[in-house]
Design a protein around this motif. Structure first.
Motif, PDB file in Angstrom:
ATOM      1  N   HIS A 269      38.324  48.545  45.400  1.00  0.00           N
ATOM      2  CA  HIS A 269      37.997  49.771  44.666  1.00  0.00           C
ATOM      3  C   HIS A 269      36.602  50.293  45.009  1.00  0.00           C
ATOM      4  O   HIS A 269      36.163  51.296  44.434  1.00  0.00           O
ATOM      5  N   GLY A 270      35.901  49.620  45.903  1.00  0.00           N
ATOM      6  CA  GLY A 270      34.582  50.071  46.319  1.00  0.00           C
ATOM      7  C   GLY A 270      33.579  48.933  46.331  1.00  0.00           C
ATOM      8  O   GLY A 270      33.630  48.029  45.482  1.00  0.00           O
ATOM      9  N   LEU A 271      32.651  48.964  47.295  1.00  0.00           N
ATOM     10  CA  LEU A 271      31.654  47.912  47.397  1.00  0.00           C
ATOM     11  C   LEU A 271      30.661  47.940  46.242  1.00  0.00           C
ATOM     12  O   LEU A 271      29.960  46.954  46.003  1.00  0.00           O
ATOM     13  N   ASN A 272      30.613  49.053  45.523  1.00  0.00           N
ATOM     14  CA  ASN A 272      29.726  49.159  44.360  1.00  0.00           C
ATOM     15  C   ASN A 272      30.395  48.689  43.083  1.00  0.00           C
ATOM     16  O   ASN A 272      29.832  48.834  41.995  1.00  0.00           O
ATOM     17  N   THR A 273      31.599  48.132  43.197  1.00  0.00           N
ATOM     18  CA  THR A 273      32.319  47.575  42.048  1.00  0.00           C
ATOM     19  C   THR A 273      32.434  46.062  42.230  1.00  0.00           C
ATOM     20  O   THR A 273      31.997  45.508  43.240  1.00  0.00           O
ATOM     21  N   LEU A 280      32.008  38.877  54.071  1.00  0.00           N
ATOM     22  CA  LEU A 280      30.956  38.914  55.079  1.00  0.00           C
ATOM     23  C   LEU A 280      29.978  40.051  54.830  1.00  0.00           C
ATOM     24  O   LEU A 280      28.804  39.960  55.196  1.00  0.00           O
ATOM     25  N   THR A 281      30.457  41.107  54.192  1.00  0.00           N
ATOM     26  CA  THR A 281      29.618  42.278  53.930  1.00  0.00           C
ATOM     27  C   THR A 281      28.650  42.030  52.784  1.00  0.00           C
ATOM     28  O   THR A 281      27.466  42.383  52.866  1.00  0.00           O
ATOM     29  N   LEU A 282      29.118  41.381  51.715  1.00  0.00           N
ATOM     30  CA  LEU A 282      28.301  41.233  50.506  1.00  0.00           C
ATOM     31  C   LEU A 282      28.107  39.785  50.062  1.00  0.00           C
ATOM     32  O   LEU A 282      27.392  39.537  49.091  1.00  0.00           O
ATOM     33  N   GLY A 283      28.730  38.827  50.756  1.00  0.00           N
ATOM     34  CA  GLY A 283      28.587  37.431  50.373  1.00  0.00           C
ATOM     35  C   GLY A 283      27.340  36.800  50.963  1.00  0.00           C
ATOM     36  O   GLY A 283      26.500  37.462  51.575  1.00  0.00           O
ATOM     37  N   LYS A 284      27.229  35.491  50.780  1.00  0.00           N
ATOM     38  CA  LYS A 284      26.082  34.749  51.316  1.00  0.00           C
ATOM     39  C   LYS A 284      26.553  33.358  51.746  1.00  0.00           C
ATOM     40  O   LYS A 284      27.593  32.871  51.290  1.00  0.00           O
ATOM     41  N   PRO A 285      25.800  32.701  52.614  1.00  0.00           N
ATOM     42  CA  PRO A 285      26.199  31.360  53.054  1.00  0.00           C
ATOM     43  C   PRO A 285      26.282  30.379  51.895  1.00  0.00           C
ATOM     44  O   PRO A 285      25.371  30.313  51.058  1.00  0.00           O
ATOM     45  N   SER A 286      27.387  29.652  51.831  1.00  0.00           N
ATOM     46  CA  SER A 286      27.600  28.664  50.781  1.00  0.00           C
ATOM     47  C   SER A 286      28.705  27.729  51.254  1.00  0.00           C
ATOM     48  O   SER A 286      28.917  27.577  52.461  1.00  0.00           O
ATOM     49  N   GLN A 287      29.413  27.114  50.310  1.00  0.00           N
ATOM     50  CA  GLN A 287      30.524  26.213  50.654  1.00  0.00           C
ATOM     51  C   GLN A 287      31.736  26.542  49.800  1.00  0.00           C
ATOM     52  O   GLN A 287      31.609  26.888  48.629  1.00  0.00           O
ATOM     53  N   LEU A 288      32.911  26.402  50.412  1.00  0.00           N
ATOM     54  CA  LEU A 288      34.180  26.649  49.717  1.00  0.00           C
ATOM     55  C   LEU A 288      35.288  25.915  50.455  1.00  0.00           C
ATOM     56  O   LEU A 288      35.327  25.932  51.686  1.00  0.00           O
ATOM     57  N   THR A 337      38.676  50.667  52.007  1.00  0.00           N
ATOM     58  CA  THR A 337      39.045  50.599  50.591  1.00  0.00           C
ATOM     59  C   THR A 337      40.559  50.549  50.421  1.00  0.00           C
ATOM     60  O   THR A 337      41.314  50.817  51.357  1.00  0.00           O
ATOM     61  N   ASP A 338      40.989  50.244  49.200  1.00  0.00           N
ATOM     62  CA  ASP A 338      42.415  50.302  48.883  1.00  0.00           C
ATOM     63  C   ASP A 338      42.988  51.675  49.191  1.00  0.00           C
ATOM     64  O   ASP A 338      44.095  51.807  49.728  1.00  0.00           O
TER      65      ASP A 338
END
Length: 402
Positions: A269-273, A280-288, A337-338
């Motif tokens: 629904h949008g990167l501002n939601t 990859l656009t808004l995440g950060k390095p971590s573990q999963l 977007t959707d």
């Protein structure tokens, strides 16, 4: 088969792509993963395995998949020439059959008694159920209840093919929760079971294995583009959730900087939601799920609930090799977007008579948006990772076409 960038092996012996990947798992699970890795490296090199897989790719899957010139779409957009790598024409309707056959064959050669997997949109589930039926191994598929309700055609196919389908209702009841559930079942007897991960994610060796089986996509694009254009494409575009179809399309071109590689994530629904899956656009390095990668997570380090109109892309992590390729700048990661996805779904259906999967429609959306800015001699290859049969009822209801 090995992959390198600037002479560096991808992955290294510990399963790392730079700082991403590895095995962040309990010791008893590490032993099981190491067993799979050793068996894979030994079995995949045998003529018996290679010949059986090659025969199945050619005569069961229907490879090579065509490289189709979307002439009417290209003319309508007035820019670059768009070609579609038709993975949607594979048996079972998507790229997933490429690695599912490899994993099912590996399970057979290892003498495993059951194959366990997760699925989001159901394409991996259908492909794995198909492969397990072919080689004669029981198959258990874990799927979020939300996705079960969205992807009814694939649910029915899995049951027809003999898979034991497990509905996962906890958490957001989507792909991340299905992965958790499948892992828990696998841990009950890792000596007898094998977990057939559905993308280039999870602990080593799965990001490597799935990439290797999917690399046939890029290998074919190389040959087909030389035959058609006497050069490589200018752009290769693919959607990215976990990232298996994109990694398959990109791998053959990683060391050729003249080919621009574009991964398209779901902006929802949008990167501002908070309703997206743009890891990859808004995440950060971590573990999963046993790997180091980019992750969408909250302030407590917990994976965020994610959203995409495409069930196969709503995952808060991403493959470790994609994380590495983002950091070194070899792949450009964009979003759709959707709304753009739905428009691409309908446009390709009505202009070219090809109904794409909602996942693949994200890559088509990028081409629709960007092609008009490119010259008419620019060649854009979109990896059409799957067909939209599974999504047709959902889209019809969404757009009031019933």
């Amino acid at each position: 088969m090995s992959y390198q960038i600037n002479g560096v092996a991808l992955p290294n012996e510990e399963g790392f792509f730079g700082e991403y990947g590895g095995q962040f798992i309990p010791p008893h699970l590490k032993a099981a993963m190491d067993e799979i890795n050793v068996a894979y490296e030994e079995i995949r090199k045998t003529p018996e395995f290679q010949n059986e897989l090659s025969e199945l790719f050619a005569h069961y899957v229907g490879r090579p998949s065509p490289l189709f010139h979307a002439k009417r779409l290209s003319e309508q957009l007035g820019g670059a020439q768009i070609y579609l790598k038709r993975e949607d024409l594979n048996h079972t309707g998507a790229h997933k059959i490429n690695h599912c056959l490899g994993e099912a064959l590996l399970a057979k050669y290892m003498g495993k008694k059951k194959v366990i997997a997760e699925t989001g949109a159901g394409q991996h589930g259908v492909a794995l159920a198909t492969a397990c039926a072919l080689v004669g191994i029981p198959c258990e598929i874990h799927m979020g209840q939300v996705d079960i309700e969205k992807e009814h055609p694939n649910v029915v196919k899995m049951k027809i093919l003999g898979a034991n389908l497990i509905s996962v209702t906890r958490g957001t009841a989507t792909l991340k929760d299905a992965v958790d559930s499948a892992f828990e079942e696998y841990l009950k007897d890792p000596d007898s079971f094998i977990y057939a991960i559905g993308s280039v994610v999870g602990p080593h060796p799965f990001p490597k294995m799935v990439r290797d089986f999917q690399a046939i996509i890029g290998d074919e694009i190389k040959v087909q583009s030389q035959e058609r254009f006497n050069k490589y494409p200018d752009y290769i575009v693919a959607c990215v959730g976990g990232g298996s179809n994109a990694m398959g399309a990109f791998s053959a071109f990683l060391n050729d900087g003249s080919v621009k590689l574009i991964g398209v994530e779901p902006a929802g629904h949008g990167l501002n939601t908070d309703q997206h899956s743009a890891t990859l656009t808004l995440g950060k390095p971590s573990q999963l799920h046993g790997m180091a990668c980019y992750v969408l997570e909250d302030e407590n380090g917990e994976p965020l609930p994610v959203h995409s109109i495409a069930s196969g892309l709503d995952y808060p992590g991403v493959g470790p090799q994609h994380s590495f390729l983002k950091d070194i700048g070899r792949v450009e990661y964009s979003t759709a977007t959707d709304e753009e996805c739905l428009n691409a779904f309908m446009t390709l259906s009505r202009v070219e008579g090809i109904v794409p999967a909602l996942e693949s429609s994200h890559a088509v959306a990028w081409a629709i948006r960007e092609a008009p800015q490119l010259s008419k001699d620019t060649i854009v290859v979109v990896n059409l990772s799957g067909r939209g049969d599974k999504d047709s009822d959902y889209v019809a209801e969404k757009l009031g076409l019933n």
